[in-house]
Design a protein around this motif. Structure first.
Motif, PDB file in Angstrom:
ATOM      1  N   GLY A 106       0.831  -1.200   0.000  1.00 55.98           N
ATOM      2  CA  GLY A 106       0.000   0.000   0.000  1.00 55.98           C
ATOM      3  C   GLY A 106       0.865   1.248   0.000  1.00 55.98           C
ATOM      4  O   GLY A 106       2.052   1.198  -0.314  1.00 55.98           O
ATOM      5  N   THR A 107       0.260   2.388   0.360  1.00 54.47           N
ATOM      6  CA  THR A 107       0.995   3.645   0.401  1.00 54.47           C
ATOM      7  C   THR A 107       2.167   3.558   1.365  1.00 54.47           C
ATOM      8  O   THR A 107       3.248   4.068   1.121  1.00 54.47           O
ATOM      9  N   ASN A 108       1.912   2.869   2.503  1.00 55.10           N
ATOM     10  CA  ASN A 108       2.958   2.667   3.494  1.00 55.10           C
ATOM     11  C   ASN A 108       3.356   1.199   3.397  1.00 55.10           C
ATOM     12  O   ASN A 108       2.873   0.380   4.137  1.00 55.10           O
ATOM     13  N   GLY A 109       4.211   0.860   2.434  1.00 55.97           N
ATOM     14  CA  GLY A 109       4.529  -0.540   2.161  1.00 55.97           C
ATOM     15  C   GLY A 109       5.098  -1.240   3.386  1.00 55.97           C
ATOM     16  O   GLY A 109       6.083  -0.796   3.957  1.00 55.97           O
ATOM     17  N   GLU A 110       4.452  -2.324   3.818  1.00 59.43           N
ATOM     18  CA  GLU A 110       4.926  -3.046   4.992  1.00 59.43           C
ATOM     19  C   GLU A 110       5.321  -4.449   4.591  1.00 59.43           C
ATOM     20  O   GLU A 110       4.612  -5.112   3.844  1.00 59.43           O
ATOM     21  N   ILE A 111       6.480  -4.883   5.084  1.00 57.95           N
ATOM     22  CA  ILE A 111       6.943  -6.206   4.729  1.00 57.95           C
ATOM     23  C   ILE A 111       7.424  -6.956   5.969  1.00 57.95           C
ATOM     24  O   ILE A 111       7.881  -6.349   6.934  1.00 57.95           O
ATOM     25  N   ALA A 112       7.273  -8.281   5.938  1.00 59.50           N
ATOM     26  CA  ALA A 112       7.744  -9.128   7.033  1.00 59.50           C
ATOM     27  C   ALA A 112       8.363 -10.371   6.423  1.00 59.50           C
ATOM     28  O   ALA A 112       7.953 -10.817   5.359  1.00 59.50           O
ATOM     29  N   LEU A 113       9.366 -10.910   7.113  1.00 59.82           N
ATOM     30  CA  LEU A 113      10.043 -12.107   6.627  1.00 59.82           C
ATOM     31  C   LEU A 113      10.436 -12.943   7.837  1.00 59.82           C
ATOM     32  O   LEU A 113      10.995 -12.419   8.804  1.00 59.82           O
ATOM     33  N   GLY A 114      10.117 -14.244   7.787  1.00 57.35           N
ATOM     34  CA  GLY A 114      10.533 -15.099   8.888  1.00 57.35           C
ATOM     35  C   GLY A 114       9.624 -16.289   9.087  1.00 57.35           C
ATOM     36  O   GLY A 114       8.883 -16.690   8.180  1.00 57.35           O
ATOM     37  N   GLY A 115       9.663 -16.842  10.291  1.00 54.38           N
ATOM     38  CA  GLY A 115       8.879 -18.009  10.657  1.00 54.38           C
ATOM     39  C   GLY A 115       8.893 -18.128  12.163  1.00 54.38           C
ATOM     40  O   GLY A 115       9.164 -17.144  12.853  1.00 54.38           O
ATOM     41  N   ARG A 116       8.656 -19.352  12.673  1.00 53.43           N
ATOM     42  CA  ARG A 116       8.525 -19.470  14.129  1.00 53.43           C
ATOM     43  C   ARG A 116       9.834 -19.191  14.870  1.00 53.43           C
ATOM     44  O   ARG A 116       9.839 -18.960  16.068  1.00 53.43           O
ATOM     45  N   ASP A 117      10.960 -19.222  14.150  1.00 53.18           N
ATOM     46  CA  ASP A 117      12.232 -18.935  14.808  1.00 53.18           C
ATOM     47  C   ASP A 117      12.563 -17.448  14.869  1.00 53.18           C
ATOM     48  O   ASP A 117      13.609 -17.051  15.383  1.00 53.18           O
ATOM     49  N   GLU A 135      15.234  -7.128   0.827  1.00 53.53           N
ATOM     50  CA  GLU A 135      16.613  -7.618   0.764  1.00 53.53           C
ATOM     51  C   GLU A 135      17.329  -7.417   2.114  1.00 53.53           C
ATOM     52  O   GLU A 135      18.043  -8.292   2.587  1.00 53.53           O
ATOM     53  N   ILE A 136      17.110  -6.255   2.734  1.00 57.01           N
ATOM     54  CA  ILE A 136      17.755  -5.989   4.022  1.00 57.01           C
ATOM     55  C   ILE A 136      17.218  -6.936   5.102  1.00 57.01           C
ATOM     56  O   ILE A 136      17.981  -7.468   5.909  1.00 57.01           O
ATOM     57  N   LEU A 137      15.905  -7.174   5.098  1.00 55.20           N
ATOM     58  CA  LEU A 137      15.345  -8.116   6.071  1.00 55.20           C
ATOM     59  C   LEU A 137      15.961  -9.498   5.864  1.00 55.20           C
ATOM     60  O   LEU A 137      16.286 -10.205   6.813  1.00 55.20           O
ATOM     61  N   ARG A 138      16.137  -9.889   4.598  1.00 56.23           N
ATOM     62  CA  ARG A 138      16.708 -11.197   4.295  1.00 56.23           C
ATOM     63  C   ARG A 138      18.142 -11.298   4.828  1.00 56.23           C
ATOM     64  O   ARG A 138      18.524 -12.283   5.434  1.00 56.23           O
ATOM     65  N   ARG A 139      18.929 -10.233   4.606  1.00 59.38           N
ATOM     66  CA  ARG A 139      20.321 -10.259   5.069  1.00 59.38           C
ATOM     67  C   ARG A 139      20.407 -10.242   6.587  1.00 59.38           C
ATOM     68  O   ARG A 139      21.296 -10.832   7.168  1.00 59.38           O
ATOM     69  N   GLN A 140      19.467  -9.523   7.230  1.00 65.62           N
ATOM     70  CA  GLN A 140      19.555  -9.398   8.684  1.00 65.62           C
ATOM     71  C   GLN A 140      18.991 -10.598   9.424  1.00 65.62           C
ATOM     72  O   GLN A 140      19.357 -10.852  10.564  1.00 65.62           O
ATOM     73  N   LEU A 141      18.077 -11.348   8.757  1.00 65.44           N
ATOM     74  CA  LEU A 141      17.413 -12.449   9.480  1.00 65.44           C
ATOM     75  C   LEU A 141      18.444 -13.434  10.026  1.00 65.44           C
ATOM     76  O   LEU A 141      18.323 -13.814  11.193  1.00 65.44           O
ATOM     77  N   PRO A 142      19.477 -13.928   9.387  1.00 65.10           N
ATOM     78  CA  PRO A 142      19.707 -13.917   7.956  1.00 65.10           C
ATOM     79  C   PRO A 142      19.199 -15.232   7.366  1.00 65.10           C
ATOM     80  O   PRO A 142      19.165 -16.246   8.060  1.00 65.10           O
ATOM     81  N   VAL A 143      18.896 -15.216   6.086  1.00 63.03           N
ATOM     82  CA  VAL A 143      18.401 -16.429   5.458  1.00 63.03           C
ATOM     83  C   VAL A 143      18.773 -16.396   3.977  1.00 63.03           C
ATOM     84  O   VAL A 143      18.829 -15.317   3.376  1.00 63.03           O
ATOM     85  N   GLU A 144      19.083 -17.562   3.420  1.00 65.31           N
ATOM     86  CA  GLU A 144      19.408 -17.626   1.993  1.00 65.31           C
ATOM     87  C   GLU A 144      18.123 -17.510   1.180  1.00 65.31           C
ATOM     88  O   GLU A 144      17.072 -17.991   1.605  1.00 65.31           O
ATOM     89  N   PRO A 145      18.189 -16.884  -0.004  1.00 69.21           N
ATOM     90  CA  PRO A 145      16.984 -16.678  -0.806  1.00 69.21           C
ATOM     91  C   PRO A 145      16.179 -17.959  -1.039  1.00 69.21           C
ATOM     92  O   PRO A 145      14.951 -17.945  -0.963  1.00 69.21           O
ATOM     93  N   LEU A 162       9.413  -7.618  -7.169  1.00 70.33           N
ATOM     94  CA  LEU A 162       9.488  -8.843  -6.391  1.00 70.33           C
ATOM     95  C   LEU A 162      10.831  -9.493  -6.685  1.00 70.33           C
ATOM     96  O   LEU A 162      11.355  -9.382  -7.783  1.00 70.33           O
ATOM     97  N   PRO A 163      11.390 -10.183  -5.682  1.00 70.35           N
ATOM     98  CA  PRO A 163      12.717 -10.766  -5.874  1.00 70.35           C
ATOM     99  C   PRO A 163      12.664 -11.966  -6.815  1.00 70.35           C
ATOM    100  O   PRO A 163      11.605 -12.552  -7.028  1.00 70.35           O
ATOM    101  N   SER A 164      13.805 -12.331  -7.344  1.00 74.92           N
ATOM    102  CA  SER A 164      13.866 -13.469  -8.269  1.00 74.92           C
ATOM    103  C   SER A 164      14.035 -14.780  -7.508  1.00 74.92           C
ATOM    104  O   SER A 164      14.535 -15.746  -8.044  1.00 74.92           O
ATOM    105  N   TRP A 165      13.620 -14.815  -6.230  1.00 78.61           N
ATOM    106  CA  TRP A 165      13.722 -16.029  -5.433  1.00 78.61           C
ATOM    107  C   TRP A 165      12.836 -17.110  -6.033  1.00 78.61           C
ATOM    108  O   TRP A 165      11.883 -16.834  -6.737  1.00 78.61           O
ATOM    109  N   LYS A 166      13.167 -18.374  -5.650  1.00 83.37           N
ATOM    110  CA  LYS A 166      12.396 -19.503  -6.175  1.00 83.37           C
ATOM    111  C   LYS A 166      10.970 -19.536  -5.622  1.00 83.37           C
ATOM    112  O   LYS A 166      10.086 -20.095  -6.239  1.00 83.37           O
ATOM    113  N   ALA A 167      10.774 -18.989  -4.438  1.00 78.17           N
ATOM    114  CA  ALA A 167       9.488 -19.104  -3.746  1.00 78.17           C
ATOM    115  C   ALA A 167       8.321 -18.628  -4.603  1.00 78.17           C
ATOM    116  O   ALA A 167       8.408 -17.583  -5.238  1.00 78.17           O
TER     117      ALA A 167
END
Lengths: 487, 212
Positions: free
Chosen positions: A264-275, A385-395, A422-427
Motif C-alpha cells: 500500500g501507500t505505506n509498504g509493509e513487509i515481514a520475513l521469517g517463521g517461528r524462529d 533484501e535488508i530483512l533477508r540479510r539481517q534475518l539472515p536467510v538464503e533466498p 518482487l525478488p527473483s527467489w524460487k518461492a
C-alpha cells in the motif's frame, strides 16, 4: 471457512452493483471476458447469462458458479465469496474457531481506505462488508502529512475517523447488536484513532511509548457496540494491520520461512517463521495505487490494467470496462514497464528510448512516471533484501511470498519479477487479499486464544528501522535500476 | 601519459575504477592538478548534471558519477592543497535534527565536491548547535540544510534561528533543500537559496559564492 454475503433485491441496484460496492472487483471491467469475478450461489437464484455460458463450464454453472459482473436476481440470494478473500491456511490446526453468540465486527483502518466487516460469531460467516475512503484523506494522503496536521490541529482527525467508522458500523450492522469490534491499522492510524499523541512519530527515532492495544466501551466512541479494541502495533510505523497479516498467514507458527508484503501507500513487509520474524515499513509512495503517476488512476473503468507484447513487438493494452483508455492503474504500470524492458523501449537504467511511452489512445507514460516507479519498487525490493540479510536467510530457503492487498491480487507476478519489484527467489508468490482483515477476523473468532496468538506474533517479531540504515540506502539505490533478467 | 579524455568519460559513465586509475597516472606524470580538475573533472560533472536535468540520468547514475569523481579526487587532492589552490567555497552540510534521510543530502555533498567545493558533511539528525560549531571551526561560507519530511521542516527554521542567535548567520549563506520544501518555504524561513534538486544545488552554491 466459507464467506457468505446475503443480498436482497433492491430497486435500481442489481446484484452486480451491490457486490461492486462491497468491494468485489471485476478484473475485466464487467464485460464477462475473464471469468475472474466468479462467485458461488449458495441460496436463491441468479439467471445464467450468455456471457456466463461463455466464461464458465457447464459443470461450474451447475455447481452454482456465476459471474458477479453480470449477476442480477429477483429474489434474495446468498453468495459464497470466499475466493475474494483468498485462502486462510486451513492446515493450521492451532487456530480453532470457537463458536460464540451474536455479532462482532472487524475494521481495517487504512491510510487511504477503510473496510468494515460484520461477522456472525456463531458461524464465523461474514454477514456484510463495507468499504470506504478514510475521511482524513482531505488533510493529506500520507501518514506524515496527517501527523503534521494533527500536531497543528489536535483532535480533528480523531473525531473524523471515529465518526466515519461508527457510521459504517451502524450501516453494516443494520440494527443488530454488535458485541465486539477489533480494529487494525498502522501506528499513525492507531494513535490518531485512540487519541494518543503523534508527536513521537514526527521525528527520529519514530518510537512511541503508546504502541499497546487500547480498549474502549462502545459508548465512549458513540458507537453501537459493547467493546471496541484497537490491536497493538508492532513497532515504528508497522502497526496491527501487519500483525493481523502475520496471524492470517500463520507466520509465527510456521516451520518454513515466508514473506508477507503489503504494497500500500505505506509498504509493509515481514520475513521469517517461528524462529523469528523481521518486519519493516518502506515509504513506497502511492505509485502502485496510481498515485504520483501523471495519468495514474485506481483500478476502475477506463484504466489500463494489463499490457502485453504482440508478435509484432508492439504493446497491446487491456482497458478495464472495455471502453477508451483514460489512465493506468498499478498493475498496468508494472506490466507496461516489464513489456517496455522486454521490447527494448526502456533501458536498464530506466531511460525511455522515446519519451513519452505511448500506450493506448491518449494514455502515455512520461520519463518522470518511470522514475516514480523506480523509486517505489526500489524501496520495497531493498527493504525485503535488508530483512533477508539481517534475518539472515538464503533466498532459496524462503518458501512462500504472500502478497497482500488489492494490488497484490491483480499484479502479474511475472512482470513484478521482471522489473525487480518482487525478488527473483524460487518461492512462489501467493496473493492473499486483505490479510489484515482476515487476521483480525481470526482473532475475533478465537477470544480465548486471542491474547496468546497476539503475544506469540509480537514476541517473535522485531521491527527494523530502515530509515537510518546505511545498508538500506545502498540497496535502495541499487534496486532503483531494472536489472537484466537472470540477475 | 594519462589520457584525460578517458578520465572525463569515466566520470560521466560512473566508472570509479578507471577514473581513479587515470587520476593516479596524471599525478605520477606531474600534471597540473588544477588544470586536470577544472578542465576535465568539473566539466564532466557538469555534463552529468545536464543529463540529470534532461532526465537522461537518474539517481543511481548521478551517484555512480559522484563516486567516480571522488575516486579521481582522492589522489589529486594532496597536490591541490600543496599548490595552495583555493576551493570554490566551503560548505557545511547536514540533514536537520529529527530527520535521518541522507540519500539526497549525500548526493548534494558529492556533487558540490565534484563542483570544486570543500564539503564538511555533518551527517543526518544534526542539531542546530553542531551546525553552529562547524561554521565557527571551519570558517565555512555556506551552510546547506536538508529535510525530507514535512514534520521535520520546522527543524530548518530552528537551525536558521539558532545560527542567528549564535551571531554567525551573517557570516554564512544558507541553502535549503529536500523533497517537501518549496521556494516559498525557503523565503519564509529566511534562507538565501533553495534548490529543487542536487544538480541545481551546485549552481545555487556557485551563485551564492559569486554574490559574496
Amino acid at each position: 471457512m466459507a464467506e457468505y454475503v446475503r443480498l436482497k433485491p433492491e430497486p435500481g441496484r442489481t446484484v452486480s452493483d451491490q457486490l461492486y460496492q462491497l468491494g468485489l472487483e471485476f478484473p475485466c471491467g464487467g464485460c464477462s471476458a475473464c471469468g475472474g469475478c466468479r462467485v458461488r450461489l449458495v441460496d436463491g437464484e441468479i439467471p445464467i447469462t450468455e456471457g456466463m455460458r461463455e466464461a464458465l463450464r457447464e459443470d461450474e454453472l451447475a455447481a452454482g458458479w456465476r459471474l458477479a459482473c453480470q449477476a442480477d436476481a429477483a429474489v434474495p440470494v446468498t453468495l459464497d465469496i470466499e475466493q475474494w478473500s483468498a485462502r486462510i491456511l486451513t492446515d493450521n490446526t492451532s487456530v480453532a474457531f470457537e463458536p460464540g453468540e451474536g455479532f462482532g465486527a472487524v475494521m481495517d483502518l487504512g491510510t487511504t481506505t477503510l473496510v468494515v466487516e460484520l461477522v456472525d460469531l456463531a458461524t464465523g460467516d461474514i454477514r456484510g462488508v463495507l468499504a470506504g475512503l478514510n475521511p482524513q484523506g482531505r488533510h493529506g494522503s500520507d501518514v506524515m502529512s496527517r501527523i503534521e496536521f494533527d500536531l497543528r490541529e489536535p483532535g480533528v482527525l480523531c473525531e473524523h475517523i471515529r465518526g466515519a467508522l461508527g457510521a459504517m458500523l451502524a450501516e453494516v450492522a443494520q440494527g443488530r447488536e454488535v458485541k465486539e469490534v477489533l480494529l487494525c491499522g498502522n501506528t499513525a492510524m492507531h494513535h490518531l484513532f485512540c487519541g494518543e499523541s503523534v508527536e513521537p512519530l514526527s521525528h527520529v527515532p519514530f518510537s512511541s511509548p503508546a504502541l499497546g492495544a487500547r480498549t474502549f466501551a462502545g459508548s465512549e466512541l458513540g458507537w453501537k457496540a459493547e467493546v471496541v479494541t484497537f490491536l497493538p502495533c508492532v513497532g515504528g510505523f508497522v502497526g496491527s494491520d501487519l500483525l493481523a497479516g502475520l496471524v492470517a498467514c500463520g507466520m509465527a507458527e510456521s516451520a518454513e520461512v515466508m514473506a508477507l508484503m503489503d504494497l500500500g501507500t505505506n509498504g509493509e513487509i515481514a520475513l521469517g517463521g517461528r524462529d523469528g520474524i523481521l518486519c519493516a515499513s518502506t515509504a513506497a509512495g502511492p505509485a502502485f495505487e496510481g498515485g504520483r503517476i501523471r495519468m495514474g488512476m485506481r483500478a476502475g473503468d477506463g484504466a489500463i490494467d494489463r499490457v502485453e507484447a504482440t508478435e509484432a513487438d508492439a504493446m497491446r493494452c487491456h482497458v478495464l470496462g472495455g471502453g477508451e483508455a483514460r489512465g493506468i492503474c498499478g498493475s498496468g504500470l508494472v506490466d507496461a514497464a516489464a513489456v517496455g524492458l522486454a521490447l527494448g523501449m526502456i533501458a536498464v537504467s530506466g531511460r525511455l528510448n522515446n519519451a513519452p511511452l505511448r500506450l493506448d489512445g491518449a494514455v502515455q507514460l512520461s520519463q518522470a512516471d518511470i522514475r516514480e516507479l523506480q523509486l517505489a519498487k526500489g524501496a520495497i525490493a531493498a527493504g525485503l533484501e535488508i530483512l533477508r540479510r539481517q534475518l539472515p536467510v538464503e533466498p532459496d530457503v524462503v518458501r512462500t511470498i504472500h502478497l497482500a492487498g488489492a494490488f497484490g491480487n491483480y499484479v502479474r507476478v511475472e512482470s513484478a519479477r521482471r522489473i525487480g519489484l518482487l525478488p527473483s527467489w524460487k518461492a512462489p508468490v501467493a496473493p492473499v487479499g486483505n490479510s489484515a482483515v482476515r487476521g483480525a477476523r481470526l482473532l475475533l473468532l478465537n477470544p480465548s486464544r486471542r491474547e496468546a496468538m497476539i503475544e506469540a506474533a509480537l514476541r517473535r517479531t522485531r521491527h527494523v528501522d530502515l530509515g537510518g540504515d546505511a545498508e538500506f540506502q545502498e540497496a535502495f539505490i541499487e534496486n532503483m535500476r531494472f536489472m537484466p533478467p537472470g540477475r | 601519459m594519462a589520457d584525460l579524455e578517458t578520465l572525463r568519460q569515466a566520470i560521466i559513465d560512473g566508472d570509479a575504477k578507471t577514473a581513479g586509475a587515470v587520476a593516479r597516472e596524471a599525478v605520477a606524470a606531474e600534471m597540473d592538478a588544477l588544470t586536470v580538475i577544472q578542465q576535465y573533472m568539473v566539466p564532466a560533472m557538469d555534463e552529468v548534471g545536464r543529463r540529470y536535468e534532461c532526465e537522461e540520468f537518474f539517481v543511481p547514475e548521478l551517484l555512480l558519477s559522484a563516486r567516480a569523481m571522488k575516486a579521481a579526487l582522492e589522489p589529486i587532492r594532496p597536490l591541490l592543497a600543496a599548490s595552495g589552490a583555493k576551493p570554490a567555497g566551503k560548505v557545511v552540510i547536514g540533514t536537520v535534527k529529527g530527520d535521518l534521510h541522507d540519500i539526497g543530502k549525500n548526493l548534494v555533498a558529492s556533487l558540490l565536491e565534484g563542483g570544486g567545493f570543500e564539503v564538511i558533511d555533518l551527517g543526518a539528525d544534526v542539531s542546530p548547535q553542531k551546525f553552529i560549531d562547524a561554521v565557527q571551526s571551519t570558517g565555512a561560507n555556506i551552510v546547506a540544510l536538508s529535510a525530507l519530511l514535512t514534520v521535520t521542516m520546522p527543524s530548518i527554521k530552528m537551525t536558521i534561528e539558532a545560527l542567528k542567535a549564535a551571531g554567525v548567520r551573517d557570516k554564512v549563506k544558507v541553502m535549503v533543500g529536500g523533497a517537501p520544501l518549496t521556494q516559498q518555504f525557503a523565503d519564509q524561513v529566511g534562507a538565501d537559496a533553495y534548490s529543487e534538486n542536487a544538480t541545481a544545488a551546485v549552481t545555487a552554491a556557485r551563485r551564492l559564492v559569486a554574490a559574496g
